[in-house]
Design a protein around this motif. Structure first.
Motif, PDB file in Angstrom:
ATOM      1  N   GLU A   1       0.827  -1.210   0.000  1.00 28.95           N
ATOM      2  CA  GLU A   1       0.000   0.000   0.000  1.00 28.95           C
ATOM      3  C   GLU A   1       0.862   1.260   0.000  1.00 28.95           C
ATOM      4  O   GLU A   1       0.540   2.236  -0.675  1.00 28.95           O
ATOM      5  CB  GLU A   1      -0.921  -0.011   1.212  1.00 28.95           C
ATOM      6  N   TYR A   2       1.957   1.269   0.762  1.00 28.38           N
ATOM      7  CA  TYR A   2       2.803   2.460   0.775  1.00 28.38           C
ATOM      8  C   TYR A   2       4.011   2.329  -0.155  1.00 28.38           C
ATOM      9  O   TYR A   2       4.485   3.322  -0.687  1.00 28.38           O
ATOM     10  CB  TYR A   2       3.232   2.837   2.206  1.00 28.38           C
ATOM     11  N   LEU A   3       4.482   1.107  -0.401  1.00 22.98           N
ATOM     12  CA  LEU A   3       5.613   0.945  -1.315  1.00 22.98           C
ATOM     13  C   LEU A   3       5.272   1.391  -2.736  1.00 22.98           C
ATOM     14  O   LEU A   3       6.136   1.841  -3.470  1.00 22.98           O
ATOM     15  CB  LEU A   3       6.090  -0.510  -1.337  1.00 22.98           C
ATOM     16  N   ARG A   4       4.013   1.291  -3.128  1.00 21.83           N
ATOM     17  CA  ARG A   4       3.614   1.685  -4.484  1.00 21.83           C
ATOM     18  C   ARG A   4       3.773   3.185  -4.708  1.00 21.83           C
ATOM     19  O   ARG A   4       3.693   3.661  -5.842  1.00 21.83           O
ATOM     20  CB  ARG A   4       2.180   1.250  -4.751  1.00 21.83           C
ATOM     21  N   ASN A   5       3.994   3.936  -3.639  1.00 20.61           N
ATOM     22  CA  ASN A   5       4.235   5.374  -3.767  1.00 20.61           C
ATOM     23  C   ASN A   5       5.711   5.703  -3.935  1.00 20.61           C
ATOM     24  O   ASN A   5       6.066   6.866  -4.097  1.00 20.61           O
ATOM     25  CB  ASN A   5       3.671   6.110  -2.546  1.00 20.61           C
ATOM     26  N   ASN A   6       6.567   4.694  -3.894  1.00 23.22           N
ATOM     27  CA  ASN A   6       8.010   4.880  -4.032  1.00 23.22           C
ATOM     28  C   ASN A   6       8.385   4.668  -5.501  1.00 23.22           C
ATOM     29  O   ASN A   6       8.200   3.574  -6.044  1.00 23.22           O
ATOM     30  CB  ASN A   6       8.732   3.879  -3.121  1.00 23.22           C
ATOM     31  N   GLU A   7       8.887   5.699  -6.139  1.00 24.45           N
ATOM     32  CA  GLU A   7       9.207   5.648  -7.568  1.00 24.45           C
ATOM     33  C   GLU A   7      10.210   4.541  -7.898  1.00 24.45           C
ATOM     34  O   GLU A   7      10.091   3.882  -8.938  1.00 24.45           O
ATOM     35  CB  GLU A   7       9.752   6.997  -8.027  1.00 24.45           C
ATOM     36  N   ASP A   8      11.175   4.307  -7.031  1.00 25.71           N
ATOM     37  CA  ASP A   8      12.157   3.251  -7.281  1.00 25.71           C
ATOM     38  C   ASP A   8      11.498   1.870  -7.264  1.00 25.71           C
ATOM     39  O   ASP A   8      11.840   1.003  -8.075  1.00 25.71           O
ATOM     40  CB  ASP A   8      13.293   3.301  -6.253  1.00 25.71           C
ATOM     41  N   VAL A   9      10.565   1.664  -6.365  1.00 30.20           N
ATOM     42  CA  VAL A   9       9.846   0.392  -6.292  1.00 30.20           C
ATOM     43  C   VAL A   9       9.027   0.187  -7.563  1.00 30.20           C
ATOM     44  O   VAL A   9       9.047  -0.883  -8.168  1.00 30.20           O
ATOM     45  CB  VAL A   9       8.953   0.336  -5.035  1.00 30.20           C
ATOM     46  N   VAL A  10       8.311   1.209  -7.965  1.00 28.09           N
ATOM     47  CA  VAL A  10       7.499   1.116  -9.184  1.00 28.09           C
ATOM     48  C   VAL A  10       8.394   0.849 -10.393  1.00 28.09           C
ATOM     49  O   VAL A  10       8.050   0.044 -11.268  1.00 28.09           O
ATOM     50  CB  VAL A  10       6.651   2.390  -9.368  1.00 28.09           C
ATOM     51  N   ASN A  11       9.549   1.466 -10.442  1.00 31.34           N
ATOM     52  CA  ASN A  11      10.472   1.238 -11.560  1.00 31.34           C
ATOM     53  C   ASN A  11      11.008  -0.191 -11.581  1.00 31.34           C
ATOM     54  O   ASN A  11      11.269  -0.738 -12.655  1.00 31.34           O
ATOM     55  CB  ASN A  11      11.619   2.254 -11.539  1.00 31.34           C
ATOM     56  N   ILE A  12      11.168  -0.792 -10.421  1.00 30.70           N
ATOM     57  CA  ILE A  12      11.564  -2.204 -10.372  1.00 30.70           C
ATOM     58  C   ILE A  12      10.488  -3.052 -11.040  1.00 30.70           C
ATOM     59  O   ILE A  12      10.775  -3.890 -11.893  1.00 30.70           O
ATOM     60  CB  ILE A  12      11.808  -2.666  -8.911  1.00 30.70           C
ATOM     61  N   ALA A  13       9.239  -2.840 -10.651  1.00 30.84           N
ATOM     62  CA  ALA A  13       8.139  -3.603 -11.247  1.00 30.84           C
ATOM     63  C   ALA A  13       8.050  -3.347 -12.750  1.00 30.84           C
ATOM     64  O   ALA A  13       7.840  -4.280 -13.539  1.00 30.84           O
ATOM     65  CB  ALA A  13       6.830  -3.251 -10.550  1.00 30.84           C
ATOM     66  N   LYS A  14       8.222  -2.097 -13.166  1.00 34.90           N
ATOM     67  CA  LYS A  14       8.185  -1.769 -14.599  1.00 34.90           C
ATOM     68  C   LYS A  14       9.276  -2.517 -15.352  1.00 34.90           C
ATOM     69  O   LYS A  14       9.049  -3.001 -16.465  1.00 34.90           O
ATOM     70  CB  LYS A  14       8.367  -0.260 -14.807  1.00 34.90           C
TER      71      LYS A  14
END
Length: 192
Positions: free
Chosen positions: A92-105
Motif C-alpha cells: 500500500e505504501y511501497l507503491r508510492n516509491n518511484e524506485d519500487v514502481v520502476n523495479i516492477a516496470k
C-alpha cells in the motif's frame, strides 16, 4: 550459477508471504536477495501475521523481524531472473516509491517472471502497465485492478492465476499454487 530472485519487502509485509517463499526458493538453490527501500543489508522489516478468523476481513498480529540481506540502493535489476512481491500492508505504501514502481516496470517490460501475492499486485497496478492483463489478489484490491484496465480473476484462496510472465494469488493459502507456477516461469521442472 544459481538464478537470482529479488524479494521486495516493506515493514508489515505479511509474515508467511515473506518467510515461505524465501525459505523455499533458498532451499531449491535460488539466490534470494531481500530488499526494502531506505534499508540496507542487516536491517530488518517487521512482519504482520494475517489470519482468517470469521471476521469481515483478516485479523492482524505482530509477526517477526525479518533480516534483509541486500542494500536496496545496490540492486542491479539486470542481475535478477525473477521478482517476488510479498503482500500484507507494505505494498500500500511501497507503491508510492518511484524506485519500487520502476523495479516492477523493469520486470514487466522485460517479460521476466513476477509473482505477486495478496496486496502485492498494488505495486504492479502503480506501474500503469497492466491494461489487458489477467490477475488476482486479495479481494479488496479488485477495484484497483479493474480501474487500471486489467481483468480481476476471482479464484478460491488456494489458487493462482498465470498470465504470461505474471503469477498472482489472493493470499498465503495459495503458496503451493503461486510458488509452483513461479518456479515453472523460472524454468524449473515441477510436477503438479
Amino acid at each position: 550459477m544459481a538464478k537470482k530472485i529479488l524479494l521486495l519487502l516493506g515493514d508489515y509485509t505479511e509474515d508467511y508471504e515473506t518467510m515461505v517463499p524465501y525459505i523455499l526458493l533458498k532451499t531449491l538453490g535460488y539466490e534470494v536477495h531481500t530488499v526494502c527501500p531506505d534499508k540496507k543489508a542487516g536491517d530488518y522489516v517487521k512482519t504482520a501475521i494475517h489470519d482468517f478468523e470469521g471476521d469481515q476481513t483478516y485479523t492482524e498480529k505482530r509477526g517477526h523481524n525479518f533480516v534483509l540481506n541486500k542494500d536496496f540502493t545496490e540492486v542491479c535489476l539486470g542481475d535478477y531472473d525473477g521478482l517476488y512481491i510479498s503482500g500484507g500492508r507494505s505494498p500500500e505504501y511501497l507503491r508510492n516509491n518511484e524506485d519500487v514502481v520502476n523495479i516492477a516496470k523493469y520486470f514487466l517490460t522485460n517479460s521476466k517472471p513476477i509473482a505477486a501475492i495478496c496486496h502485492g499486485p498494488q505495486i504492479l497496478v502503480a506501474t500503469g502497465m497492466l491494461r489487458g492483463r489477467k490477475l488476482t489478489a486479495y479481494p479488496s484490491v479488485a477495484p484497483e485492478i479493474r480501474a487500471c484496465g486489467a481483468e480481476y480473476i476471482e479464484v478460491q484462496g488456494d489458487n493462482a492465476v498465470v498470465d504470461e510472465n505474471l503469477v498472482t494469488s489472493p493470499s498465503w493459502a495459495a503458496h503451493t499454487s503461486i510458488l509452483s507456477e513461479f518456479l515453472i516461469l523460472l524454468g524449473a521442472k515441477i510436477k503438479l
